[in-house]
Design a protein around this motif. Structure first.
Motif, PDB file in Angstrom:
ATOM      1  N   GLY A   8      28.392  19.608 -41.181  1.00  0.00           N
ATOM      2  CA  GLY A   8      29.403  19.362 -40.160  1.00  0.00           C
ATOM      3  C   GLY A   8      29.055  19.918 -38.797  1.00  0.00           C
ATOM      4  O   GLY A   8      29.815  19.727 -37.839  1.00  0.00           O
ATOM      5  N   TRP A 286      25.063  12.771 -47.373  1.00  0.00           N
ATOM      6  CA  TRP A 286      25.352  13.222 -46.011  1.00  0.00           C
ATOM      7  C   TRP A 286      26.522  12.425 -45.424  1.00  0.00           C
ATOM      8  O   TRP A 286      27.441  12.987 -44.817  1.00  0.00           O
ATOM      9  N   SER A 290      29.990  14.016 -44.172  1.00  0.00           N
ATOM     10  CA  SER A 290      30.280  14.074 -42.736  1.00  0.00           C
ATOM     11  C   SER A 290      31.139  12.928 -42.245  1.00  0.00           C
ATOM     12  O   SER A 290      31.664  12.968 -41.127  1.00  0.00           O
TER      13      SER A 290
END
Length: 294
Positions: A8, A286, A290
């Motif tokens: 993040g 990922w 995110s």
């Protein structure tokens, strides 16, 4: 803080943060070695390897800086190698547990103690290395990283995994000790990459990193056996007599074959996927974590 990249956050900042923390811990380890704590040398070398893995993760973004920094940490680790190699020979002999090794054990113990005493005499002192390492830590802020999100690390992650998988496939066909040692390097870099990405999915990534660590340990033990056998070839008198030497060499050969078989079995788990599929999976983790890939 853990050796991890927090998805993040800004990836370039995270890489610099992790690198700086690893440098600081290496400095602490070397300062401990200066105070007589022998474990400090080993800990510093481990930090250098972790930093080199981090450099490989960001290599395409670092450009020429990658080669400069990688060479610096490689050479710094080599300054610390003498004691560790002598210690590894002694530990390897202990793991063999051969009853015929009394004379060899005495010689290896003496060799280890001598190297401990001589390691940092002259220009390559611990104080000089610590000062140089502090300068290296200051350079981290100037690493030329650019980009956002997974794209900063996907190429480096892919390249390291691909090299490791090629090493695994060579091992299946039968590799020399030198080739297995080269494979071990890529396995260790890959393991560190998995550790860096643990926050993506801790339940999965922690286990994957542990399996890669196990593979690296198996290959490391194999390398240590190879080095012990090479040492006995160069200096047969260390063993005291031909009977003892042949007994140790035979035990080392049997153990090496066992480790090769176990390493290829574990390697099949670590490198089960094709590189493209592995990177796609990491990218999906990922994205899920995110919300989007920059």
């Amino acid at each position: 803080m853990a050796f991890e990249i927090r998805p993040g956050r800004d990836v370039s900042d995270e890489i610099r943060r992790v690198a700086r923390e690893a440098v600081d811990r290496a400095i602490e380890a070397l300062q401990g070695a200066r105070e007589g704590r022998s474990k400090g040398v080993h800990d510093a070398r481990k930090r250098f390897k972790a930093i080199r893995a981090l450099l490989r993760l960001a290599a395409p973004r670092l450009g020429p800086a990658f080669r400069r920094e990688n060479r610096w940490y490689r050479d710094a680790a080599r300054q610390l190698a003498g004691v560790r190699e002598a210690q590894a020979s002694l530990e390897t002999l202990d793991r063999l547990g051969d009853p015929e090794d009394a004379a060899l054990r005495r010689e290896l113990e003496a060799r280890y103690e001598a190297r401990r005493g001589l390691q940092f005499e002259g220009t390559h002192s611990l104080a000089v290395l610590v000062a140089d390492l502090e300068e290296a830590g200051e350079r981290v802020a100037k690493w030329p990283l650019a980009g956002e999100g997974f794209e900063v690390i996907d190429s480096g992650l892919h390249a390291t995994y691909r090299r490791g998988r090629r090493g695994f496939r060579r091992a299946l066909r039968g590799s020399s000790a030198t080739e297995l040692h080269e494979w071990r390097k890529d396995v260790k870099y890959h393991r560190h990459h998995l550790e860096l990405l643990v926050p993506l999915w801790p339940d999965v990534m922690t286990g994957a990193a542990a399996t890669a660590r196990r593979l690296g340990d198996l290959l490391g033990d194999h390398h240590d056996l190879h080095e012990l056998r090479a040492l006995l070839s160069r200096s047969p008198g260390l063993a005291g007599g031909s009977r003892e030497r042949e007994s140790v060499l035979a035990s080392a050969e049997r153990r090496s074959r066992e480790l090769e078989a176990r390493a290829t079995a574990v390697g099949g788990l670590v490198y089960a996927e094709r590189p493209g599929r592995f990177i796609a999976r990491m990218g999906a983790y990922w994205d899920t974590h995110s919300g989007c890939r920059a």
